[in-house]
Design a protein around this motif. Structure first.
Motif, mmCIF file in Angstrom:
data_model
loop_
_atom_site.group_PDB
_atom_site.id
_atom_site.type_symbol
_atom_site.label_atom_id
_atom_site.label_comp_id
_atom_site.label_asym_id
_atom_site.label_seq_id
_atom_site.Cartn_x
_atom_site.Cartn_y
_atom_site.Cartn_z
ATOM 1 N N THR A 14 -48.329 44.313 28.257
ATOM 2 C CA THR A 14 -48.754 45.666 28.625
ATOM 3 C C THR A 14 -49.002 45.841 30.121
ATOM 4 O OG1 THR A 14 -51.093 45.164 28.283
ATOM 5 C CG2 THR A 14 -49.875 46.046 26.401
ATOM 6 N N ALA A 15 -49.449 44.763 30.801
ATOM 7 C CA ALA A 15 -49.802 44.919 32.213
ATOM 8 C C ALA A 15 -48.915 44.098 33.139
ATOM 9 C CB ALA A 15 -51.275 44.537 32.424
ATOM 10 N N GLY A 16 -48.080 43.240 32.554
ATOM 11 C CA GLY A 16 -47.177 42.446 33.380
ATOM 12 C C GLY A 16 -47.857 41.287 34.081
ATOM 13 N N PHE A 17 -49.086 40.971 33.695
ATOM 14 C CA PHE A 17 -49.810 39.878 34.326
ATOM 15 C C PHE A 17 -49.790 38.631 33.459
ATOM 16 C CE2 PHE A 17 -52.511 40.447 38.151
ATOM 17 C CZ PHE A 17 -51.994 41.651 38.563
ATOM 18 N N ASP A 18 -49.493 37.506 34.105
ATOM 19 C CA ASP A 18 -49.613 36.217 33.436
ATOM 20 C C ASP A 18 -51.037 35.738 33.690
ATOM 21 O OD1 ASP A 18 -49.356 33.754 32.337
ATOM 22 O OD2 ASP A 18 -48.092 32.933 33.931
ATOM 23 N N ALA A 19 -51.914 36.024 32.752
ATOM 24 C CA ALA A 19 -53.354 35.878 32.994
ATOM 25 C C ALA A 19 -53.959 34.670 32.309
ATOM 26 C CB ALA A 19 -54.075 37.135 32.512
ATOM 27 N N VAL B 45 -51.588 40.956 27.360
ATOM 28 C CA VAL B 45 -51.769 41.309 28.770
ATOM 29 C C VAL B 45 -50.423 41.243 29.495
ATOM 30 C CG1 VAL B 45 -52.792 40.572 30.955
ATOM 31 C CG2 VAL B 45 -54.184 40.634 28.883
ATOM 32 N N LEU B 46 -49.653 40.222 29.188
ATOM 33 C CA LEU B 46 -48.341 40.089 29.823
ATOM 34 C C LEU B 46 -47.445 41.260 29.434
ATOM 35 C CD1 LEU B 46 -46.540 38.383 31.611
ATOM 36 C CD2 LEU B 46 -45.819 37.105 29.572
#
Lengths: 135, 135
Positions: free
Chosen positions: B114-119, B111-112
């Motif tokens: 591909t989407a740049g989110f630290d989820a 997720v980090l």
DNA sequence: TTAAATGCAAAGCTTTTGCAATACT
DNA sequence: AGTATTGCAAAAGCTTTGCATTTAA
């Protein structure tokens, strides 16, 4: 599957399920068609009747035309199913952004591989920190 | 970070934040400590006062002892933060299962990337179809 | 014509808030 | 003693339901 979507096509889908095209129903679809983000029932209703909006959203969701998403706390939000990919919400700044199709695809692949789940992110978003809000 | 957690340790954390150890607060923590899944406020309250339970959950969440999660529709659920990894919920059968740490780690990495989110997936679960419910 | 859908009003469920009384430190 | 916390009651926010009336097909 989105820019090409017309009100007429949606109404045909409604009719094809044996449902009527009422003015309240038409209003709901037009509001969603005009929106560039998921709307709350209240936003959709405007001055109209909220209960009818909720009933229509439920009906339209049942035939696959509408999806609802919970982008955070607060009321649920509704969008045309054809436009409903995955979402990501930042827990720091509160922003919500659609996932890029390529990112969504890759994330789904890894979730299936590692957790065995065939997942979408169209109902609950991925919650985390967006690029701007990472320490 | 879980099997080793004691009521005493949690109460020390409470005191270390200048908060008092009241009986209502102790009940909330004991209920969460005894549970093997996230509980609703009503389940935590039992015969006690719901408003106090909600206030305590809010306070305990503010100091990082509790987290709340929305596993589907219906009321929110609460668990000890130390036990709150990610969740996955099946939209077909309704089951909710914790994500394996290795899976969670790998999913977060992608997720980090591909989407740049630290989820995390500790607030909203990953929603999809579990292995049993896939066509 | 007739069943689906509406609009209003009322209720339901979860969560929050106000406030006087209580009890932890 | 002093204030955080409680317990009760009431309200708030979102969604659903009942029902008589309207309306699309």
């Amino acid at each position: 599957m989105d820019g090409t979507m017309t009100a007429a096509a949606l109404l045909n889908t409604v009719r094809s399920h044996g449902l009527r095209v009422s003015s309240a129903r038409r209003c709901v679809l037009e509001a969603l068609l005009a929106a560039d983000r998921p709307l709350t029932a209240e936003e959709i209703a405007g001055d109209g009747d909220l209960a009818s909006v909720y009933r229509n959203l439920e009906t339209l969701e049942a035939i696959g035309v509408v999806r609802h998403v919970h982008l955070g706390h607060g009321p649920g939000r509704y969008a045309l199913a054809a436009r409903s990919g995955g979402w990501a919400t930042c827990e720091a700044c509160g922003c919500s952004t659609p996932l890029e199709p390529a990112a969504l695809h890759e994330i789904r692949r890894v979730v299936l591989e590692t957790a065995g789940f065939d997942a979408g992110f169209g109902h609950f978003p991925i919650v985390g920190r967006c690029r701007n809000c990472q320490a």
